[in-house]
Design a protein around this motif. Structure first.
Motif, PDB file in Angstrom:
ATOM      1  N   ARG A  59       1.058  -0.932   0.506  1.00 32.63           N
ATOM      2  CA  ARG A  59       0.212  -0.141   0.016  1.00 32.63           C
ATOM      3  C   ARG A  59       1.230   1.282  -0.043  1.00 32.63           C
ATOM      4  NH1 ARG A  59      -5.275  -0.679   3.609  1.00 32.63           N
ATOM      5  NH2 ARG A  59      -4.964   1.045   4.343  1.00 32.63           N
ATOM      6  N   HIS A  60       1.835   1.577   0.248  1.00 36.39           N
ATOM      7  CA  HIS A  60       2.770   2.391   0.841  1.00 36.39           C
ATOM      8  C   HIS A  60       3.702   3.032  -0.658  1.00 36.39           C
ATOM      9  CE1 HIS A  60       6.092   4.929   2.220  1.00 36.39           C
ATOM     10  NE2 HIS A  60       6.745   4.103   1.478  1.00 36.39           N
ATOM     11  N   GLU A  63       1.059   4.621  -2.677  1.00 34.83           N
ATOM     12  CA  GLU A  63       1.284   5.992  -2.232  1.00 34.83           C
ATOM     13  C   GLU A  63       2.194   6.095  -2.782  1.00 34.83           C
ATOM     14  OE1 GLU A  63      -1.123   8.065  -1.632  1.00 34.83           O
ATOM     15  OE2 GLU A  63      -2.327   6.759   0.388  1.00 34.83           O
ATOM     16  N   TYR A  82      -4.789   5.771   0.725  1.00 37.36           N
ATOM     17  CA  TYR A  82      -4.625   5.018   2.013  1.00 37.36           C
ATOM     18  C   TYR A  82      -4.429   6.719   3.681  1.00 37.36           C
ATOM     19  CZ  TYR A  82      -4.188   1.191  -0.793  1.00 37.36           C
ATOM     20  OH  TYR A  82      -4.292  -0.011  -1.331  1.00 37.36           O
ATOM     21  N   GLU A  91      -1.262   3.939   5.394  1.00 34.42           N
ATOM     22  CA  GLU A  91      -1.246   2.798   4.542  1.00 34.42           C
ATOM     23  C   GLU A  91      -1.183   1.362   5.250  1.00 34.42           C
ATOM     24  OE1 GLU A  91       2.516   5.356   3.317  1.00 34.42           O
ATOM     25  OE2 GLU A  91       0.223   5.478   4.223  1.00 34.42           O
ATOM     26  N   LEU A  94      -3.953  -0.845   8.703  1.00 33.68           N
ATOM     27  CA  LEU A  94      -4.768  -2.096   8.193  1.00 33.68           C
ATOM     28  C   LEU A  94      -5.721  -2.486   9.325  1.00 33.68           C
ATOM     29  CD1 LEU A  94      -1.819  -4.401   6.900  1.00 33.68           C
ATOM     30  CD2 LEU A  94      -3.470  -2.515   5.984  1.00 33.68           C
ATOM     31  N   ASP A  98      -9.674  -4.843   5.276  1.00 34.18           N
ATOM     32  CA  ASP A  98      -8.110  -4.131   4.328  1.00 34.18           C
ATOM     33  C   ASP A  98      -8.353  -5.805   2.677  1.00 34.18           C
ATOM     34  OD1 ASP A  98      -8.065  -1.215   3.929  1.00 34.18           O
ATOM     35  OD2 ASP A  98      -7.052  -1.970   6.093  1.00 34.18           O
ATOM     36  N   GLU A 102      -7.348  -6.008  -2.977  1.00 33.71           N
ATOM     37  CA  GLU A 102      -7.527  -4.500  -3.035  1.00 33.71           C
ATOM     38  C   GLU A 102      -6.379  -4.109  -3.101  1.00 33.71           C
ATOM     39  OE1 GLU A 102      -7.175  -0.630  -2.519  1.00 33.71           O
ATOM     40  OE2 GLU A 102      -6.697  -1.788  -1.250  1.00 33.71           O
ATOM     41  N   ALA A 103      -5.678  -4.653  -2.641  1.00 32.42           N
ATOM     42  CA  ALA A 103      -4.409  -2.893  -2.161  1.00 32.42           C
ATOM     43  C   ALA A 103      -3.086  -4.372  -3.282  1.00 32.42           C
ATOM     44  CB  ALA A 103      -2.987  -3.846  -1.226  1.00 32.42           C
ATOM     45  N   THR A 106      -5.015  -2.253  -6.460  1.00 36.06           N
ATOM     46  CA  THR A 106      -4.478  -0.655  -6.753  1.00 36.06           C
ATOM     47  C   THR A 106      -2.945  -0.099  -7.075  1.00 36.06           C
ATOM     48  OG1 THR A 106      -6.235  -0.593  -4.506  1.00 36.06           O
ATOM     49  CG2 THR A 106      -4.531   1.827  -4.652  1.00 36.06           C
ATOM     50  N   TRP A 107      -2.337  -0.537  -6.357  1.00 39.44           N
ATOM     51  CA  TRP A 107      -1.051  -1.184  -7.111  1.00 39.44           C
ATOM     52  C   TRP A 107      -0.376  -1.283  -7.404  1.00 39.44           C
ATOM     53  CZ3 TRP A 107       3.104  -5.842  -6.142  1.00 39.44           C
ATOM     54  CH2 TRP A 107       4.043  -4.680  -6.032  1.00 39.44           C
TER      55      TRP A 107
END
Length: 171
Positions: A59-60, A63, A82, A91, A94, A98, A102-103, A106-107
């Motif tokens: 997730r990071h 971003e 996030y 991010e 959690l 979550d 999804e993560a 998105t990435w």
């Protein structure tokens, strides 16, 4: 289950191919470190007080991809995915809601957007946007090199997290 294939760039590649190749290699490495784990395992944190987890790292990096290749490179006015002002490390925070699905999606979407945006610039071209903290502009070469460094550092974290989850180690 998908098996991530990692490919190092050719040893005689031109500069751009080499830089983009190493960035993709490190993106693939993070995906590989997360393979075969459950959502619960991907949420497993390092050791207190750290909130670092494999899902949090992915997730990071979504971003980070968004920040450098959308906000800075193309000056796109996109908000965070996030985190928020109230939770600047969101991010990594959690919840049971979550999911890895999804993560990861998105990435991957941010990576595809990053590739498309980078393709519009030469390595020496200066970003249209500025770093929100420093106000600096960067050429694409600097951004790609920084992203390689960012992934390499976090892949070291991912090695340790994966070993904690199931004992798996690797290069």
């Amino acid at each position: 289950m998908t098996t991530t294939e990692r490919h190092e760039p050719a040893t005689d590649a031109d500069e751009r191919t080499m830089l983009e190749g190493w960035l993709d290699y490190h993106r693939q490495t993070l995906a590989w470190k997360c393979e075969g784990l459950t959502d619960a395992q991907l949420r497993t944190q390092a050791v207190e007080p750290s909130e670092l987890s494999l899902m949090g790292l992915v997730r990071h990096m979504a971003e980070v991809e968004r920040s450098w290749f959308r906000r800075v490179l193309t000056d796109e006015a996109v908000g965070p995915i996030y985190y928020s002002d109230a939770d600047p490390d969101g991010e990594f925070h959690l919840t049971d809601a979550d999911t890895w699905e999804e993560a990861y999606a998105t990435w991957q979407a941010e990576i595809e957007t990053a590739r498309g945006n980078a393709a519009r610039f030469g390595l020496d071209d200066t970003s249209e946007g500025k770093n929100r903290r420093t106000g600096e502009r960067f050429n694409l070469r600097w951004i790609v090199t920084h992203m390689i460094e960012e992934y390499a550092r976090h892949n070291g974290h991912a090695d340790l997290l994966r070993e904690r989850v199931d004992g798996a180690t690797g290069e």
